[in-house]
Design an enzyme around this catalytic site. Structure first.
Site, PDB file in Angstrom:
ATOM      1  N   PHE A  31       1.434  -0.648  -4.254  1.00  0.00           N
ATOM      2  CA  PHE A  31       2.715  -0.872  -3.574  1.00  0.00           C
ATOM      3  C   PHE A  31       2.456  -1.728  -2.338  1.00  0.00           C
ATOM      4  CE2 PHE A  31       6.267  -0.411  -0.769  1.00  0.00           C
ATOM      5  CZ  PHE A  31       7.338  -0.532  -1.640  1.00  0.00           C
TER       6      PHE A  31
ATOM      7  N   ASP B 263      -4.798  -4.055   2.446  1.00  0.00           N
ATOM      8  CA  ASP B 263      -3.459  -3.678   2.903  1.00  0.00           C
ATOM      9  C   ASP B 263      -3.569  -2.274   3.509  1.00  0.00           C
ATOM     10  OD1 ASP B 263      -0.907  -2.766   3.290  1.00  0.00           O
ATOM     11  OD2 ASP B 263      -0.092  -3.539   1.406  1.00  0.00           O
TER      12      ASP B 263
ATOM     13  N   LYS C  16       3.935  -0.935   9.859  1.00  0.00           N
ATOM     14  CA  LYS C  16       4.355   0.451  10.125  1.00  0.00           C
ATOM     15  C   LYS C  16       3.989   0.942  11.530  1.00  0.00           C
ATOM     16  CE  LYS C  16       4.441   1.873   5.270  1.00  0.00           C
ATOM     17  NZ  LYS C  16       5.848   1.871   4.902  1.00  0.00           N
TER      18      LYS C  16
HETATM   19  C1  LIG Z   1       0.646  -0.255   1.546  1.00  0.00           C
HETATM   20  C2  LIG Z   1       1.986  -0.842   1.843  1.00  0.00           C
HETATM   21  N1  LIG Z   1       2.126  -2.168   1.922  1.00  0.00           N
HETATM   22  C3  LIG Z   1       3.305  -2.741   2.202  1.00  0.00           C
HETATM   23  C4  LIG Z   1       4.433  -1.983   2.433  1.00  0.00           C
HETATM   24  C5  LIG Z   1       5.742  -2.652   2.739  1.00  0.00           C
HETATM   25  O1  LIG Z   1       6.114  -2.470   4.060  1.00  0.00           O
HETATM   26  P1  LIG Z   1       7.633  -2.718   4.515  1.00  0.00           P
HETATM   27  O2  LIG Z   1       8.456  -1.641   3.895  1.00  0.00           O
HETATM   28  O3  LIG Z   1       7.591  -2.645   6.017  1.00  0.00           O
HETATM   29  O4  LIG Z   1       8.013  -4.077   4.025  1.00  0.00           O
HETATM   30  C6  LIG Z   1       4.334  -0.594   2.368  1.00  0.00           C
HETATM   31  C7  LIG Z   1       5.534   0.260   2.580  1.00  0.00           C
HETATM   32  O5  LIG Z   1       5.587   1.403   2.210  1.00  0.00           O
HETATM   33  C8  LIG Z   1       3.081  -0.001   2.075  1.00  0.00           C
HETATM   34  O6  LIG Z   1       2.936   1.326   1.992  1.00  0.00           O
END
Ligand SMILES: Cc1ncc(COP(=O)(O)O)c(C=O)c1O
Length: 402
Positions: A141, A226, A255
């Site tokens: 994700f 990530d 976040k």
């Molecule tokens: C590992 C990871 N990458 C990217 C994102 C995307 O972040 P955003 O919702 O701020 O676009 C998330 C969101 O849950 C995430 O958990």
């Protein structure tokens, strides 16, 4: 209708239904606690998917934001502002890297990482134009943009959003052999979560992450981590990769970087890698704005002491010990995670993750389900041990009452 039912009906009537929230309407929050419109209190065991690592209304972060609100909030990147250099310098130092490219949301930072890797591939690695490939993992994700959902394996996230962006190879998460076999001369990057959050807090097999590091180094491929959800203290260290002694070529952060106050994300890497960009090639009106930088600078200062990481490690050990006991009793099939972060697979006979989350809500604890019968537990790192124990007691009650 109750105040809560009214508020929910009106929200549903005037918004797109792209979420299925628990039926609670929050009016205020402090630390690890939220209060709804009818005055009921709930322990927050989700922490905004880790955006609230430092708790609701964290004094230092709110003060930093308030002070900045009275000075200057937005300049756009057309001009320099006096918080930008400190933010970039301090965040790069926290990451042990050299350069920062700030954005706002997590998905934007992932998009930035993808663009950086492709450009690096063409300009530095010498990949023929249009041929760059990025390897990603199944059940990933990384966000919701059209390019990012193009390499999702979740039908819900993908369906009806094509045509999809090419240039991605999906390999099973945790399988180093599959990754090695998928690599070609045109592979520019591997993009993975060191722990897969949305997939249910999946920790890869021991040796996988160091293996990815070795393989990517050997093949001149960028290792993009990530750490949007796993980073910034959640697992008991600054980065989840720290547990394996692994340093990637690029961190993607979001976040908690905004302290639950403002959206702040960033790509952090070497001067060489981020040096591929020239003016006009990438950007964002709000990326790196003074308010974001002021708050994130305070977040970085809080992380530099190691105090929050230590707290997450200690309370995390406690959390996993307690959840481990539950796993021995039949109601819980598996527990995964690290630090103050756990994916708990409830025995399906006891209900779906959603049903368990609703029961917990009635008991005064807010969590979020993922797929099937899995719930995620990720309280703010500032939670007290007593509150954590109280939340765990509520979980025991819900599991034994069914
Ligand atoms: C590992 C990871 N990458 C990217 C994102 C995307 O972040 P955003 O919702 O701020 O676009 C998330 C969101 O849950 C995430 O958990």
């Amino acid at each position: 209708m109750s105040t809560t039912e009214n508020a929910i009906a009106s929200a549903e009537a005037h918004s797109a239904h792209n979420y299925h929230p628990l039926p609670v309407v929050v009016a205020s929050a402090e630390g690890a606690w939220m209060t709804d419109v009818e005055g009921r209190r709930y322990l927050d065991m989700l922490a905004g998917y880790s955006a609230l690592n430092f708790g609701h209304g964290n004094r230092r972060l709110i003060d930093a934001a308030k002070a900045q609100l009275d000075r200057v909030t937005l300049t756009s990147r057309a001009f320099y502002h006096d918080r930008f250099a400190d933010f970039c310098t301090e965040l790069a130092a926290l990451c042990g890297m050299e350069a920062v490219l700030p954005m706002n949301t997590g998905a934007e930072a992932v998009e930035t990482a993808v663009k950086t890797a492709r450009k690096w591939g063409y300009r530095v690695k010498g990949v023929p134009d249009g041929m760059a490939k990025i390897i990603v993992a199944s059940d990933n994700f990384h966000g919701r943009t059209t390019t990012i959902v193009s390499f999702s394996t979740d039908p819900e996230a993908r369906a009806d959003f094509g045509p999809y962006t090419p240039g991605f190879e999906i390999v099973p998460y945790g399988d180093l052999t599959a990754m090695r076999e998928a690599m070609t001369e045109n592979t520019v990057a591997v993009l993975i979560e060191p722990i897969q959050g949305e997939a249910g807090v999946l920790v890869p097999p021991a040796g996988y992450l160091p293996g990815v590091r070795e393989l990517t180094r050997e093949r001149n491929v960028l290792f993009i981590a990530d750490e949007i959800q796993s980073g910034l203290g959640r697992t008991g260290k600054t980065f989840a990769l720290d547990h394996e002694g692994v340093v990637p070529d690029m961190y993607v952060l979001g976040k908690a970087l905004g302290g639950g106050v403002v959206p702040v994300s960033a790509v952090v890497s070497s001067a060489d890698v981020l040096g591929v960009f020239r003016p006009g090639e990438h950007g964002s009106t709000f990326g790196g704005n003074p308010l974001a930088c002021a708050v994130a600078l305070e977040v970085v200062a809080m992380l530099r002491t190691g105090e929050h990481q230590q707290r997450a490690a200690e309370l995390g050990d406690h959390l996993h010990r307690e959840l481990g006991l539950l796993a021995g009793g039949g109601a819980v099939e598996a527990v995964r995670g690290r630090g103050l972060w756990a994916g708990v697979d409830i025995a399906p006979a006891l209900g779906t993750g959603r049903e368990i989350s609703e029961k917990l809500m009635e008991e005064g604890v807010l969590v979020k389900d993922t797929h099937g019968s899995t719930i995620r537990i990720a309280p703010p790192l500032v939670i007290s041990k007593e509150d954590l124990d109280w939340g765990l007691d509520r979980l025991r009650t819900v599991l034994s009452a069914r």
